[in-house]
Enzyme design. Structure first.
Site, PDB file in Angstrom:
ATOM      1  N   LEU A   1     -15.224  -4.127  -1.054  1.00 24.66           N
ATOM      2  CA  LEU A   1     -14.781  -4.863  -2.239  1.00 24.66           C
ATOM      3  C   LEU A   1     -15.626  -6.118  -2.472  1.00 24.66           C
ATOM      4  O   LEU A   1     -15.117  -7.186  -2.799  1.00 24.66           O
ATOM      5  CB  LEU A   1     -13.299  -5.232  -2.139  1.00 24.66           C
ATOM      6  CG  LEU A   1     -12.308  -4.067  -2.068  1.00 24.66           C
ATOM      7  CD1 LEU A   1     -10.885  -4.577  -1.911  1.00 24.66           C
ATOM      8  CD2 LEU A   1     -12.411  -3.184  -3.299  1.00 24.66           C
ATOM      9  N   CYS A   2     -16.941  -5.981  -2.272  1.00 22.01           N
ATOM     10  CA  CYS A   2     -17.834  -7.120  -2.507  1.00 22.01           C
ATOM     11  C   CYS A   2     -19.045  -6.687  -3.339  1.00 22.01           C
ATOM     12  O   CYS A   2     -20.175  -7.103  -3.088  1.00 22.01           O
ATOM     13  CB  CYS A   2     -18.267  -7.755  -1.186  1.00 22.01           C
ATOM     14  SG  CYS A   2     -18.864  -6.607   0.076  1.00 22.01           S
ATOM     15  N   GLY A   3     -18.787  -5.814  -4.310  1.00 23.09           N
ATOM     16  CA  GLY A   3     -19.845  -5.407  -5.228  1.00 23.09           C
ATOM     17  C   GLY A   3     -20.976  -4.683  -4.533  1.00 23.09           C
ATOM     18  O   GLY A   3     -20.764  -3.848  -3.661  1.00 23.09           O
TER      19      GLY A   3
END
Length: 292
Positions: free
Chosen positions: A90-92
């Protein structure tokens, strides 16, 4: 066409998702400030260490008494790649950019007939590389229990690498990480750390600076080299930590915005469907009254 109940359920679901992404964005923003301060505070020390080490390496590196960590083994056949990524998602594109740089390097080395060994730091990089290069893995560093990156974490990795180097397990070691530029920008970085390489000072930066080393330049360099390698790894870990939180903050901000736009679209669709249902009911009532 979905029913009013389905639309209402979907709107509630997206609203719940938006609350989660908003909370994650706020948490990442709080962590980012601390991680960014740590990374920026370490840079002057790392740069100054690089200047001193570069000066020593320039005068000692070509001599027969040069430490093995800087002179090398005389070969580059066996390459050790240390891929530093995050433990969580969930950090691109934070992890993907690092893995992409590592893949390009691996493909280049294999095409040249080199032997490639991989050490992963962080679960996400290992997961992405496992399908194609699992046979090249030699170790994994689990950082899931580390709440705040410390110098001890870096020195542990550095000691393991130097022990492997002294045992003849590889000739060249390269690390992969993201350098923090801003919240929306992280720069994939590839750096060789064994044999040790240090950036030379800018022209004029050390003008007139002369140093006398005791007991000798070779002895000082031999003592500083392990610390210099640990410092490079520590800097990489700090830059990675700041980059991860910046990427996560940006990704969660985009997710929150997208959720808001989706809620607006679903709300419009819900209102139109509800209006159509009411209109149909009125038509049925009027038609029934006229029939009577």
């Amino acid at each position: 066409m979905p029913s009013l109940k389905d639309l209402k359920t979907r709107i509630d679901s997206v609203k719940s998702t938006r609350k989660i992404t908003k909370a994650m964005q706020m948490v990442a923003a709080a962590k980012l400030r601390r991680a960014q301060d740590a990374a920026e505070s370490a840079r002057p020390y790392a740069e100054r260490m690089g200047v001193v080490m570069s000066g020593l390496a320039a005068s000692v590196g070509s001599s027969d008494s040069a430490p093995r960590l800087i002179a090398g083994t005389g070969s580059d056949q066996v390459q050790m790649l240390v891929v530093m990524t995050s433990e969580r998602g969930l950090c691109g594109g934070f992890n993907s950019t690092i893995v992409r740089a590592a893949r390009l390097k691996i493909q280049e080395l294999l095409a040249a007939g080199k032997t490639v060994k991989i050490i992963t730091v962080g679960k996400k990089g290992r997961e992405q590389l496992k399908r194609d290069y699992a046979s090249h893995f030699v170790d994994h560093v689990d950082m899931s229990e580390v709440k705040k990156v410390g110098y001890g974490d870096a020195s542990g990795i550095a000691r393991d690498l130097m022990d492997r180097y002294e045992a003849g397990e590889f000739d060249v070691c390269t690390i992969f990480y993201n350098r923090f530029i801003s919240v929306i920008s992280q720069e994939p970085t590839v750096r060789q750390i064994i044999p040790a390489t240090f950036e030379a000072p800018e022209e004029g930066a050390e003008a007139g600076a002369l140093y006398d080393y005791e007991p000798s330049e070779e002895d000082v360099l031999a003592d500083l080299l392990p610390r210099g390698i640990s410092t490079q790894i520590f800097t990489a870990l700090l830059e990675n930590a700041a980059s991860e939180e910046g990427a996560r903050m940006s990704a969660m901000d985009n997710a929150t915005r997208n959720a808001g736009e989706m809620i607006d679209k679903l709300t419009i669709e819900f209102n139109r469907s509800r209006q159509a249902v009411i209109t149909n009911e009125l038509i049925e009532i009027i038609s029934g009254a006229e029939a009577l």
